[in-house]
Write a protein that holds these residues in place. Structure first.
Motif, PDB file in Angstrom:
ATOM      1  N   PRO A 191      -7.325   3.558 -11.823  1.00 33.29           N
ATOM      2  CA  PRO A 191      -6.461   3.868 -12.708  1.00 33.29           C
ATOM      3  C   PRO A 191      -5.187   4.259 -12.191  1.00 33.29           C
ATOM      4  O   PRO A 191      -5.238   4.423 -10.735  1.00 33.29           O
ATOM      5  N   LEU A 192      -4.390   4.576 -12.698  1.00 30.98           N
ATOM      6  CA  LEU A 192      -2.863   4.844 -12.589  1.00 30.98           C
ATOM      7  C   LEU A 192      -2.739   5.975 -11.532  1.00 30.98           C
ATOM      8  O   LEU A 192      -1.906   5.833 -10.545  1.00 30.98           O
ATOM      9  N   TRP A 193      -3.401   6.957 -11.647  1.00 26.26           N
ATOM     10  CA  TRP A 193      -3.608   8.231 -10.937  1.00 26.26           C
ATOM     11  C   TRP A 193      -3.930   7.914  -9.566  1.00 26.26           C
ATOM     12  O   TRP A 193      -3.387   8.399  -8.496  1.00 26.26           O
ATOM     13  N   MET A 194      -4.975   7.205  -9.545  1.00 30.98           N
ATOM     14  CA  MET A 194      -5.417   6.898  -8.016  1.00 30.98           C
ATOM     15  C   MET A 194      -4.421   6.018  -7.350  1.00 30.98           C
ATOM     16  O   MET A 194      -4.366   6.089  -6.192  1.00 30.98           O
ATOM     17  N   TYR A 218     -11.346   3.352  -4.583  1.00 30.02           N
ATOM     18  CA  TYR A 218     -11.998   2.797  -5.890  1.00 30.02           C
ATOM     19  C   TYR A 218     -12.659   1.614  -5.494  1.00 30.02           C
ATOM     20  O   TYR A 218     -13.698   1.246  -6.138  1.00 30.02           O
ATOM     21  N   ARG A 219     -12.116   0.854  -4.611  1.00 30.61           N
ATOM     22  CA  ARG A 219     -12.787  -0.760  -4.071  1.00 30.61           C
ATOM     23  C   ARG A 219     -14.050  -0.183  -3.683  1.00 30.61           C
ATOM     24  O   ARG A 219     -15.206  -0.965  -3.722  1.00 30.61           O
ATOM     25  N   GLY A 230       0.988  -1.350  -0.152  1.00 31.64           N
ATOM     26  CA  GLY A 230      -0.064   0.223   0.139  1.00 31.64           C
ATOM     27  C   GLY A 230       0.609   1.396  -0.140  1.00 31.64           C
ATOM     28  O   GLY A 230       1.941   1.446   0.637  1.00 31.64           O
ATOM     29  N   GLN A 231       0.310   2.415  -0.667  1.00 30.49           N
ATOM     30  CA  GLN A 231       0.979   3.460  -0.684  1.00 30.49           C
ATOM     31  C   GLN A 231       1.009   4.358   0.613  1.00 30.49           C
ATOM     32  O   GLN A 231       1.846   5.018   1.056  1.00 30.49           O
ATOM     33  N   ALA A 232      -0.046   3.826   1.339  1.00 32.06           N
ATOM     34  CA  ALA A 232      -0.064   4.222   2.726  1.00 32.06           C
ATOM     35  C   ALA A 232       1.294   3.874   3.655  1.00 32.06           C
ATOM     36  O   ALA A 232       1.957   4.546   4.652  1.00 32.06           O
ATOM     37  N   ILE A 233       1.481   2.810   3.438  1.00 30.65           N
ATOM     38  CA  ILE A 233       2.955   2.137   4.175  1.00 30.65           C
ATOM     39  C   ILE A 233       4.073   3.084   3.659  1.00 30.65           C
ATOM     40  O   ILE A 233       5.137   3.513   4.567  1.00 30.65           O
ATOM     41  N   VAL A 234       4.002   3.484   2.335  1.00 31.24           N
ATOM     42  CA  VAL A 234       5.337   4.264   1.987  1.00 31.24           C
ATOM     43  C   VAL A 234       5.161   5.548   2.693  1.00 31.24           C
ATOM     44  O   VAL A 234       6.187   6.091   2.957  1.00 31.24           O
ATOM     45  N   TRP A 235       3.999   6.382   2.372  1.00 30.13           N
ATOM     46  CA  TRP A 235       4.089   7.635   3.278  1.00 30.13           C
ATOM     47  C   TRP A 235       4.227   7.532   4.674  1.00 30.13           C
ATOM     48  O   TRP A 235       5.036   8.365   5.320  1.00 30.13           O
TER      49      TRP A 235
END
Length: 251
Positions: free
Chosen positions: A201-204, A213-214, A66-71
């Motif tokens: 989508p890629l931007w999301m 999106y889910r 998840g992107q949240a982990i990176v943030w």
């Protein structure tokens, strides 16, 4: 290895390329690698579910799905190089299997879904990469038989598309019996590959909005999970940041 901790859960600071390289090397050497990806929900659930936490921390490679982990890693001054999404890693490994003549076993989802995944990859690459497949609907007492079926296939790669924590606990319990060099849980990836579910989508994806999106696709089933799960993850990261700041100021 550069391994950091996010809310008491370890995660490896690997890029996608580094991850694929490590897996390829392990398969070539017939060395067992148990892989897992983590996202905000899994970190939250692992705080309460000891079996899930144990199945995560015992893995050889732990990637940030998840992107949240990176943030969170950046907020906590332990920056990860990038997100390594499970579905993207699976896609890269299927391509690698075709190039290196590795065979794959696909476990999980409904029968029609896993069959569609096998058909898709057979047509895209070659039927030669398919070691076997099985749907994910089986009773607990059937688990040893499923593990033996996978072992008998002589697959080099195993993808398991079941819900969390079932897939993590299944793999951690039976990996000694399965004996497949590379094993990995891939969550709902089969649903996406089969076309049953659309990926954001890629931007999301870039902005960490795949969860939203889910929710848009399955609002009744998903809204509560993400509302409370994401809120709890934010609270966990906030507490860790406070503790980090307090310890620094105390010095």
């Amino acid at each position: 290895m550069s391994r950091i901790n996010i809310c008491n859960i370890p995660v490896d600071a690997y890029t996608m390329q580094e991850t694929v390289g490590l897996i390829d090397k392990a398969i070539a050497e017939n060395r067992a690698i148990h892989h897992v990806v983590i996202n905000a929900a899994k970190v939250v659930n692992a705080q309460k579910d000891e079996a899930l936490r144990e199945s995560i921390v015992s893995c050889d490679i732990i990637n940030a799905d998840g992107q949240a982990i990176v943030w969170a890693s950046r907020i906590l001054n332990r920056p990860l190089p990038e997100r390594v999404a499970g579905i993207d890693l699976m896609s890269n490994l299927v391509k690698l299997a075709h190039e290196k003549n590795y065979r794959i076993f696909f476990l999980g989802a409904k029968e029609n879904v896993v069959k569609d995944v096998v058909d898709y990859y057979s047509k895209t690459y070659s039927p030669d990469i398919i070691a076997g497949y099985r749907n994910g609907y089986f009773k607990k007492e059937e688990e040893p038989d499923v593990a033996r079926q996978i072992a008998d296939s002589n697959a080099k790669i195993l993808f398991v598309a079941m819900s969390s924590p079932k897939k993590e606990i299944f793999l951690n319990t039976y990996k000694h019996l399965i004996q497949t060099p590379f094993i990995m849980g891939v969550g709902g990836s089969f649903d996406v590959v089969s076309g049953l579910v659309k990926r954001a989508p890629l931007w999301m994806q870039k902005w960490g909005l795949e969860w939203f999106y889910r929710v848009l696709q399955e609002p009744k089933r998903m809204w509560k999970r993400y509302l409370f799960g994401n809120s709890e993850f934010i609270w966990l990261v906030t507490k860790e940041k406070w503790n980090q700041t307090f310890k620094r100021n105390k010095k």
